[in-house]
Design an enzyme around this catalytic site. Structure first.
Site, mmCIF file in Angstrom:
data_model
loop_
_atom_site.group_PDB
_atom_site.id
_atom_site.type_symbol
_atom_site.label_atom_id
_atom_site.label_comp_id
_atom_site.label_asym_id
_atom_site.label_seq_id
_atom_site.Cartn_x
_atom_site.Cartn_y
_atom_site.Cartn_z
ATOM 1 N N HIS A 55 0.988 -1.123 0.016
ATOM 2 C CA HIS A 55 -0.215 0.050 -0.199
ATOM 3 C C HIS A 55 0.761 1.319 -0.143
ATOM 4 O O HIS A 55 0.650 1.997 -0.731
ATOM 5 C CB HIS A 55 -1.176 0.000 1.282
ATOM 6 C CG HIS A 55 -1.835 -0.967 1.482
ATOM 7 N ND1 HIS A 55 -1.608 -2.100 2.255
ATOM 8 C CD2 HIS A 55 -2.995 -1.366 0.708
ATOM 9 C CE1 HIS A 55 -2.760 -2.964 2.159
ATOM 10 N NE2 HIS A 55 -3.475 -2.588 1.423
ATOM 11 N N ASP B 43 -3.454 -7.373 -7.435
ATOM 12 C CA ASP B 43 -4.871 -7.671 -7.900
ATOM 13 C C ASP B 43 -5.230 -7.542 -9.292
ATOM 14 O O ASP B 43 -5.764 -6.618 -9.494
ATOM 15 C CB ASP B 43 -5.907 -7.056 -7.032
ATOM 16 C CG ASP B 43 -5.591 -7.338 -5.419
ATOM 17 O OD1 ASP B 43 -5.602 -8.435 -4.878
ATOM 18 O OD2 ASP B 43 -4.743 -6.427 -4.653
HETATM 19 P P1 AMP Z 1 -6.666 -3.782 -0.151
HETATM 20 O O1 AMP Z 1 -6.580 -3.049 0.834
HETATM 21 O O2 AMP Z 1 -6.359 -5.170 -0.053
HETATM 22 O O3 AMP Z 1 -7.988 -3.634 -0.966
HETATM 23 O O4 AMP Z 1 -5.555 -3.254 -1.241
HETATM 24 C C1 AMP Z 1 -5.563 -1.985 -1.603
HETATM 25 C C2 AMP Z 1 -4.448 -1.806 -2.817
HETATM 26 O O5 AMP Z 1 -3.065 -2.242 -2.454
HETATM 27 C C3 AMP Z 1 -5.027 -2.451 -4.082
HETATM 28 O O6 AMP Z 1 -4.834 -1.836 -5.239
HETATM 29 C C4 AMP Z 1 -3.952 -3.516 -4.051
HETATM 30 O O7 AMP Z 1 -3.898 -4.232 -5.321
HETATM 31 C C5 AMP Z 1 -2.699 -3.077 -3.390
HETATM 32 N N1 AMP Z 1 -1.722 -4.049 -3.191
HETATM 33 C C6 AMP Z 1 -2.103 -4.821 -1.907
HETATM 34 N N2 AMP Z 1 -0.935 -5.674 -1.885
HETATM 35 C C7 AMP Z 1 -0.093 -5.271 -2.794
HETATM 36 C C8 AMP Z 1 1.420 -5.466 -3.045
HETATM 37 N N3 AMP Z 1 1.741 -6.582 -2.599
HETATM 38 N N4 AMP Z 1 2.113 -4.798 -4.018
HETATM 39 C C9 AMP Z 1 1.557 -3.726 -4.604
HETATM 40 N N5 AMP Z 1 0.040 -3.407 -4.427
HETATM 41 C C10 AMP Z 1 -0.672 -4.071 -3.339
#
Ligand code: AMP
Length: 289
Positions: free
Chosen positions: A41, A154
């Site tokens: 994030h 994702d």
């Molecule tokens: P989430 O809080 O899980 O909905 O993720 C929020 C954002 O962070 C989304 O756009 C995810 O794709 C991104 N994200 C989660 N894990 C990673 C990672 N390991 N590398 C890059 N972006 C990520």
């Protein structure tokens, strides 16, 4: 580290007032999250802050995209720590609405994901992408960002958000950001906290399978069925309960077949599986066939 004082916006009225106060000459960049922040994030926030833009995050655990009540309830919540991390990076505001502020008395009209949402995470989690797109649609409307930043981690979500911006006429540039990994290759995920040390070792099966397939692709292998088998067996050997392991046409996010594969197509490998009851996913862009 750049420091600003992070503005906490709890209602859409507060968000509207913040948005109206932004200078028209300064771009507003949005990073939607569900909190429980990690380096993945943080890399999105850093990219959102580039070129002097005003970065706003959203922090909302969206019930509409969880099909199982216990997954929603067990989702890690670390709000204070999240806000401290945002502030340290220089995020200017975080919109963290409650359920009533986001959805009012419910949400009868929702966004449908279309064919790109039918397979993979869409098949494994019915309703997930419609719920995700609906909340992103609302965030785009409320924040009116110039750009929005999503992780390639994702990849299907990123594909669908891009499609939605294109198909439903949002003047928002959707920026995809590289996957942040641990040194041993494990993709960072809020769900990794649920893994034991042994489970974490098994979870490496996902990234290792992707490396094996990328090597095979590099050496010239273009047989989809062979690459699919390689992905699956590699994950199974690590003890991952495979949900899917496929080569896809990256332009449509649809699984490829040997018969339908054409030269010049962009190929990506997408994998998911369960380790210790935790659903994990990963992917890797392979190149043009
Ligand atoms: P989430 O809080 O899980 O909905 O993720 C929020 C954002 O962070 C989304 O756009 C995810 O794709 C991104 N994200 C989660 N894990 C990673 C990672 N390991 N590398 C890059 N972006 C990520």
């Amino acid at each position: 580290m750049p420091r600003t004082s992070l503005r906490l916006l709890k209602t859409r009225e507060e968000l509207r007032a913040w948005r109206a106060a932004q200078s028209p000459s300064r771009e507003v960049h949005l990073v939607p999250t569900m909190g429980a922040l990690h380096e993945g994030h943080l890399s999105l926030f850093r990219q959102a802050r580039r070129h002097g833009a005003s970065a706003i995050a959203s922090l909302f655990v969206n019930p509409l995209q969880f099909e199982r009540k216990e997954d929603l309830e067990n989702y890690p919540r670390t709000v204070e720590q999240d806000c401290a991390q945002m502030e340290a990076i220089g995020v200017e505001a975080v919109y963290m609405p409650d359920l009533a502020d986001m959805y009012g008395d419910g949400c009868q009209v929702t966004v449908e994901a279309g064919p790109g949402g039918e397979h993979f995470e869409g098949a494994a989690r019915p309703g997930h992408f419609g719920g995700m797109l609906t909340v992103v649609h609302k965030l785009f409307q409320r924040v009116q960002p110039k750009r929005a930043f999503f992780g390639e981690k994702d990849a299907q979500q990123l594909f669908l958000v891009r499609r939605m911006a294109l198909d439903l006429d949002f003047p928002v540039e959707v920026v995809g950001c590289p996957i942040v990994r641990e040194d041993d290759g494990l993709a960072l995920s809020s769900r990794n906290v649920h893994l034991s040390p042994a489970g974490r070792e098994q979870a490496l099966g996902l990234s290792r399978a992707l490396v094996a397939v990328a090597n095979s692709f590099e050496k010239g292998s273009r047989e989809v069925s062979h690459l699919n088998d390689l992905l699956r067996t590699s994950m199974e050997q690590s003890g991952v309960d495979v949900a899917y392991a496929k080569i896809i046409d990256d332009a449509r996010f649809l699984p490829l077949e040997d018969s339908g594969a054409k030269a010049g197509q962009a190929w990506r490998a997408v994998v998911a599986g369960r380790v210790e009851g935790v659903h994990l996913l990963d992917n890797r862009f392979l190149g043009r066939a």
